[in-house]
Motif scaffolding. Structure first.
Motif, PDB file in Angstrom:
ATOM      1  N   THR A 150       0.652  -1.246  -0.003  1.00  0.00           N
ATOM      2  CA  THR A 150      -0.072  -0.021   0.204  1.00  0.00           C
ATOM      3  C   THR A 150       0.630   1.276   0.008  1.00  0.00           C
ATOM      4  OG1 THR A 150      -1.670  -1.241   1.517  1.00  0.00           O
ATOM      5  CG2 THR A 150      -2.113   1.254   1.039  1.00  0.00           C
ATOM      6  N   GLU A 151       0.816   2.011  -1.019  1.00  0.00           N
ATOM      7  CA  GLU A 151       1.538   3.102  -1.236  1.00  0.00           C
ATOM      8  C   GLU A 151       2.842   2.722  -1.332  1.00  0.00           C
ATOM      9  OE1 GLU A 151       0.381   6.074   2.103  1.00  0.00           O
ATOM     10  OE2 GLU A 151      -0.179   7.366   0.594  1.00  0.00           O
ATOM     11  N   PRO A 152       3.114   1.693  -2.327  1.00  0.00           N
ATOM     12  CA  PRO A 152       4.758   1.228  -2.378  1.00  0.00           C
ATOM     13  C   PRO A 152       5.732   2.131  -2.593  1.00  0.00           C
ATOM     14  CG  PRO A 152       3.193   0.792  -4.362  1.00  0.00           C
ATOM     15  CD  PRO A 152       2.450   1.252  -3.433  1.00  0.00           C
ATOM     16  N   THR A 153       6.575   2.000  -1.882  1.00  0.00           N
ATOM     17  CA  THR A 153       8.030   2.990  -1.897  1.00  0.00           C
ATOM     18  C   THR A 153       9.168   2.266  -2.029  1.00  0.00           C
ATOM     19  OG1 THR A 153       6.792   4.476  -0.235  1.00  0.00           O
ATOM     20  CG2 THR A 153       9.025   4.698  -0.740  1.00  0.00           C
ATOM     21  N   SER A 154       9.830   2.552  -3.128  1.00  0.00           N
ATOM     22  CA  SER A 154      11.016   1.852  -3.602  1.00  0.00           C
ATOM     23  C   SER A 154      12.113   2.577  -2.926  1.00  0.00           C
ATOM     24  CB  SER A 154      11.239   1.591  -4.904  1.00  0.00           C
ATOM     25  OG  SER A 154      10.043   0.759  -5.538  1.00  0.00           O
ATOM     26  N   LEU A 155      13.075   2.064  -2.211  1.00  0.00           N
ATOM     27  CA  LEU A 155      14.270   2.562  -1.645  1.00  0.00           C
ATOM     28  C   LEU A 155      15.261   2.516  -2.480  1.00  0.00           C
ATOM     29  CD1 LEU A 155      14.411   1.101   1.987  1.00  0.00           C
ATOM     30  CD2 LEU A 155      13.265   3.169   1.238  1.00  0.00           C
ATOM     31  N   VAL A 156      16.387   3.528  -2.467  1.00  0.00           N
ATOM     32  CA  VAL A 156      17.300   3.585  -3.437  1.00  0.00           C
ATOM     33  C   VAL A 156      18.319   2.219  -3.535  1.00  0.00           C
ATOM     34  CG1 VAL A 156      17.715   6.000  -3.059  1.00  0.00           C
ATOM     35  CG2 VAL A 156      18.962   4.354  -1.520  1.00  0.00           C
ATOM     36  N   CYS A 157      18.112   1.116  -2.540  1.00  0.00           N
ATOM     37  CA  CYS A 157      18.931  -0.080  -2.802  1.00  0.00           C
ATOM     38  C   CYS A 157      18.064  -0.957  -3.609  1.00  0.00           C
ATOM     39  CB  CYS A 157      18.875  -0.599  -1.431  1.00  0.00           C
ATOM     40  SG  CYS A 157      17.372  -0.774  -0.573  1.00  0.00           S
ATOM     41  N   GLY A 158      16.618  -0.711  -3.908  1.00  0.00           N
ATOM     42  CA  GLY A 158      16.057  -1.188  -4.860  1.00  0.00           C
ATOM     43  C   GLY A 158      14.921  -2.078  -4.423  1.00  0.00           C
ATOM     44  N   HIS A 159      14.728  -2.326  -2.891  1.00  0.00           N
ATOM     45  CA  HIS A 159      13.808  -3.190  -2.583  1.00  0.00           C
ATOM     46  C   HIS A 159      12.328  -2.297  -2.365  1.00  0.00           C
ATOM     47  CE1 HIS A 159      17.371  -5.382  -1.319  1.00  0.00           C
ATOM     48  NE2 HIS A 159      16.481  -6.557  -1.490  1.00  0.00           N
ATOM     49  N   THR A 160      11.388  -2.849  -2.142  1.00  0.00           N
ATOM     50  CA  THR A 160      10.133  -1.859  -2.004  1.00  0.00           C
ATOM     51  C   THR A 160       9.214  -2.275  -0.833  1.00  0.00           C
ATOM     52  OG1 THR A 160       9.992  -1.723  -4.708  1.00  0.00           O
ATOM     53  CG2 THR A 160       8.028  -1.218  -3.406  1.00  0.00           C
ATOM     54  N   PHE A 161       8.652  -1.262  -0.281  1.00  0.00           N
ATOM     55  CA  PHE A 161       7.675  -1.648   1.206  1.00  0.00           C
ATOM     56  C   PHE A 161       6.763  -0.697   1.060  1.00  0.00           C
ATOM     57  CE2 PHE A 161      12.421  -2.447   1.876  1.00  0.00           C
ATOM     58  CZ  PHE A 161      12.267  -3.673   2.561  1.00  0.00           C
ATOM     59  N   CYS A 162       5.805  -0.886   1.979  1.00  0.00           N
ATOM     60  CA  CYS A 162       4.779   0.159   2.143  1.00  0.00           C
ATOM     61  C   CYS A 162       5.306   1.269   2.756  1.00  0.00           C
ATOM     62  CB  CYS A 162       3.628  -0.516   3.076  1.00  0.00           C
ATOM     63  SG  CYS A 162       2.797  -1.954   2.468  1.00  0.00           S
ATOM     64  N   LYS A 187      18.819  -1.479  -9.339  1.00  0.00           N
ATOM     65  CA  LYS A 187      17.825  -1.980 -10.066  1.00  0.00           C
ATOM     66  C   LYS A 187      16.597  -2.060  -9.143  1.00  0.00           C
ATOM     67  CE  LYS A 187      19.359  -5.383 -12.036  1.00  0.00           C
ATOM     68  NZ  LYS A 187      19.517  -6.747 -12.993  1.00  0.00           N
ATOM     69  N   THR A 188      15.342  -1.517  -9.457  1.00  0.00           N
ATOM     70  CA  THR A 188      14.119  -1.698  -8.560  1.00  0.00           C
ATOM     71  C   THR A 188      13.648  -3.258  -8.713  1.00  0.00           C
ATOM     72  OG1 THR A 188      13.377   0.430  -9.190  1.00  0.00           O
ATOM     73  CG2 THR A 188      11.849  -1.027  -8.132  1.00  0.00           C
ATOM     74  N   LEU A 189      14.107  -4.086  -7.758  1.00  0.00           N
ATOM     75  CA  LEU A 189      14.012  -5.487  -7.634  1.00  0.00           C
ATOM     76  C   LEU A 189      12.590  -5.881  -8.270  1.00  0.00           C
ATOM     77  CD1 LEU A 189      16.146  -6.501  -5.006  1.00  0.00           C
ATOM     78  CD2 LEU A 189      16.916  -6.377  -7.417  1.00  0.00           C
ATOM     79  N   LEU A 190      11.419  -5.149  -7.734  1.00  0.00           N
ATOM     80  CA  LEU A 190       9.951  -5.689  -7.822  1.00  0.00           C
ATOM     81  C   LEU A 190       9.889  -5.390  -9.296  1.00  0.00           C
ATOM     82  CD1 LEU A 190       7.443  -6.648  -6.822  1.00  0.00           C
ATOM     83  CD2 LEU A 190       6.806  -4.197  -6.151  1.00  0.00           C
ATOM     84  N   ILE A 191       9.959  -4.324 -10.006  1.00  0.00           N
ATOM     85  CA  ILE A 191       9.754  -4.126 -11.284  1.00  0.00           C
ATOM     86  C   ILE A 191      10.422  -5.225 -11.921  1.00  0.00           C
ATOM     87  CG2 ILE A 191       9.872  -2.579 -13.311  1.00  0.00           C
ATOM     88  CD1 ILE A 191       9.263  -0.309 -11.330  1.00  0.00           C
TER      89      ILE A 191
END
Length: 761
Positions: free
Chosen positions: A154-166, A520-524
């Protein structure tokens, strides 16, 4: 038997009430203890039985030892008799029932595993390891779940390390570090502040598109959590109800509502939610724990005990649950003797409305459902005495059943978990609160079958959702900026070469540029691999072809138009123009680490001859500039001029000196030695400050080569001298283009004569 129970074979929690009582044999008790440690529980039970038969008065501690040995040996029904004898003498403490609880849980676990093997018949599509939900939940999460809250992003936010969290999870995380790679705040200070967290635009749009209903439910859920924290329970439950109406099969959502319902004292509906969870995820220990807690809160302790047992069958190291089961069993044993006045004072169970339960029908079920072995049981007078006291109305609560079949502990439950079906109407629970509506999950009789992970409907998949807004092609190595926009890595780098602002929202990215944290944004990346693998393969193929073309150092050599460069001579460069930033980066990415250096030409753009440089090191500055340490490696002649992405390119051929032999070689060697001595004399005659400047920039004059034709470009000292002599670029270029060492030496000698005459005396 599992490790938890085996570990208990090495020590006893029960002491003899009177170790020196007449009739007790210390040696025999020692043998029994050793038998328990060795796992021979049958022998231990027989010894304890024989010792009890010798006593005039039953010893409580010895009864408990016998009960534990019988339980560990799998003779639970006989063990119950001994536990009852001990309870008759003095109420059982919860810690005295630890082994009984562990054995029951282990028996349930073993029986369920056996049933699954029988049911599935080896089918991999149906069989799932009984322990799968016992693993860390993160291993069972799909791509769309946050690794912090384990729910839909929810409101996914990608950190500069490439991992994504709420975004909310990151804001609430006190550690302020990425839980996947442990990136610390000091490596990206801005991104770990509340103002620095921006929603990933691409991922957010995909979540809304692919899981619209669940996304809405999650927002209502979070609103309910917020109201709950503010103690606004009535409105909080309304938000939870709305969320469950949208998505009735989310177990974590049902868990939270059940907990809120228990806080509201609405135990009936909480039990319904717990039952729904157990049917949706029958092997999730938390589901059975919530249901057990609801039963316990409602005073239905026997049903709570069943669920506690199943919790332990799924998760044997759950200490808190084990203790709760022991407390309930302890209370039940004491309640059996309440009518005879034999029970000692007991602490009331804290959760239930009543402090004492009626004689336990559960114990009757336990006793009658287990295999009996009268020959090995060694029933004594104490056993007969105890069984006669367990009466409930007209029936014996713990009546022996000589013909009972061995059906295992799973008979305590409706059916084995994976065989549970909603084939009969739900039991009548307490009326739900007026604020609660009958939701889908609690009213339906059949539940859908779920596979692991959320499923995306094929008609919603569109590769256009994964197009870079800069190159208008499928993302390749997608990178998300701190402002939440995603681009191809190479596209973003080229944009930042020209301007340190986001290409879309124009937010300043100077700090991001300074860290060069282009991860790289790992989720994408994973979504592309899962849903658009063919398109991604084609995109990768195009990229590799481009890199192959760029790495061809004959057909299209990148040309840096700047100054004169010579073979073997260092050439430090300060790179600040965007086109040359791109050129240097590509030379590094292709692995060649080479490019050509030419001086400018007014007509052609750059000269027809130059020197290839090899990159030895690159140091980047926060604003994108760089200092590149290079060294000359080979001369070349330009065959054709070109351009690519703003910088010059050329088709080239490499130059080599023509070799000579015989008399020509002898003359060449004499000329070589003569010019070298002349050069050494000139350099030695220079003032110290000038010599120091030359040495600091170009190094010492190279030594004379024994074979001047060994290097295709000639002796290194010639190029060192050509670099330090006060010549114009055009004159240097003329000498660089010569492919005969003799001609080059003659030209250098003329220059030396000229500079020597011109030097002021």
């Amino acid at each position: 038997m599992d490790a938890g129970i085996q570990n208990h074979a090495e020590h006893y929690v029960h002491d003899l009430s009177n170790p020196t009582a007449p009739g007790l044999c210390a040696e025999m008790l020692g043998v029994a203890d050793e038998a328990c440690r060795a796992g021979d529980f049958e022998l231990a039970a027989e010894i304890y039985t024989s010792q009890l038969a010798e006593l005039e008065h039953t010893d409580r501690g010895l009864c408990l030892r016998k009960a534990d040995a019988l339980a560990r040996g799998g003779r639970i029904a006989d063990a119950l008799d001994s536990y009852c004898i001990a309870a008759n003498l003095q109420a059982l403490r919860p810690d005295e029932l630890q082994i009984l609880v562990e054995v029951i849980a282990h028996t349930i676990r073993t029986k369920e595993q056996s049933d699954r093997k029988t049911i599935n018949l080896g089918s991999t599509s149906e069989s799932r390891c009984f322990e799968s939900d016992e693993l860390d939940d993160e291993q069972n999460l799909d791509l769309f779940s946050c690794r912090l809250c384990k729910c839909l992003l929810t409101e996914p936010t990608s950190l500069v390390c490439g991992h994504t969290f709420c975004k909310r999870c990151l804001e609430d995380d006190l550690t302020k570090e990425c839980r996947s790679c442990r990136l610390k705040p000091n490596k990206s200070p801005r991104q770990f502040t509340v103002d620095g967290l921006r929603v990933n635009v691409i991922v957010s749009g995909l979540i809304e598109k692919w899981f619209n209903s669940e996304s809405k439910a999650r927002r209502y859920w979070l609103e309910g959590e917020g109201l709950w924290k503010k103690q606004d329970v009535p409105n909080a439950i309304l938000k939870f109800n709305t969320a469950i109406e949208l998505e009735p099969y989310i177990c974590r959502l049902l868990t939270r509502r059940a907990e809120l319902l228990m806080e509201m004292k609405n135990f009936g509906q909480a039990i319904k939610d717990g039952d729904t969870m157990c049917r949706l995820r029958p092997q999730w220990p938390k589901a059975h724990y919530i249901k057990a807690t609801a039963f316990r809160s409602a005073g239905r302790n026997e049903e709570a005990l069943q669920e506690y047992f199943y919790c332990l069958a799924l998760k044997s190291d759950w200490i808190a649950v084990k203790l709760e089961a022991q407390k309930i069993l302890s209370h039940m044993f004491s309640s059996v003797f309440a009518n005879d006045g034999l029970a000692t004072s007991m602490q009331p169970l804290p959760a239930g409305p009543s402090s004492r339960v009626k004689p336990s029908s559960l114990l009757s079920s336990l006793h009658s459902s287990l295999p009996r072995d009268g020959a090995k049981a060694g029933c004594s007078k104490e056993s007969t005495l105890s069984c006669s006291k367990f009466k409930d109305g007209n029936s014996s609560v713990l009546q022996r059943s000589e013909n009972a079949n061995s059906v295992g502990f799973c008979s305590l439950f409706v059916q084995p978990v994976l065989k549970r079906k909603w084939t009969e109407d739900a039991k009548a629970f307490e009326p739900p609160s007026k604020q609660l509506k009958e939701d889908k999950a609690s009213s339906c009789k059949t539940l859908p079958t779920f596979s692991w992970g959320r499923q995306v409907q094929s008609q919603l998949l569109d590769s256009a959702d994964f197009e870079c807004s800069l190159c208008m092609r499928l993302f390749y190595e997608p990178v998300t900026t701190p402002c939440g926009h995603t681009f191809c890595l190479k596209c973003l780098e080229r944009c930042l070469d020209h301007n340190p602002n986001c290409p879309l929202c124009k937010e300043n990215l100077s700090e991001y540029l300074a860290t060069r944290a282009y991860n790289k944004t790992l989720l994408i990346e994973k979504l592309l691999q899962r849903f658009f693998c063919d398109e991604l393969a084609e995109r990768r193929k195009v990229h590799e072809e481009e890199m192959k073309e760029l790495s061809n150092l004959n057909q299209e050599v990148p040309i840096f138009v700047c100054t004169m460069a010579f073979p073997t001579i260092p050439c430090p460069l300060h790179v600040f123009e965007p086109r040359y930033r791109l050129m240097i980066r590509r030379s590094m990415e292709t692995g060649t680490k080479q490019f050509g250096m030419c001086i400018a030409d007014e007509l052609k753009g750059f000269a027809d001859h130059g020197c290839m440089l090899e990159v030895r090191d690159v140091k980047f500055f926060p604003d994108g500039r760089s200092v590149v340490d290079t060294i000359g490696i080979a001369r070349f002649r330009v065959l054709s001029h070109g351009q690519r992405d703003g910088y010059h390119t050329a088709k080239i051929e490499y130059l080599e000196d023509k070799k000579v032999e015989g008399e020509e070689l002898m003359e060449l060697l004499k000329l070589h030695d003569s010019v070298y001595d002349q050069a050494l004399g000139w350099f030695t005659s220079l003032k110290d400050d000038m010599k120091n400047q030359i040495i600091s920039h170009f190094g010492q004059l190279p030594v004379k080569d024994s074979d001047p034709q060994d290097n295709p470009s000639g002796p290194a000292w010639c190029w060192w001298l050509l670099a330090v002599l006060p010549l114009e670029n055009k004159a240097q270029l003329t000498i660089l283009a010569m492919n005969a060492l003799k001609d080059r030496l003659i030209a250098i000698r003329r220059v030396l004569i000229f500079v020597t005459r011109k030097r002021p005396r």
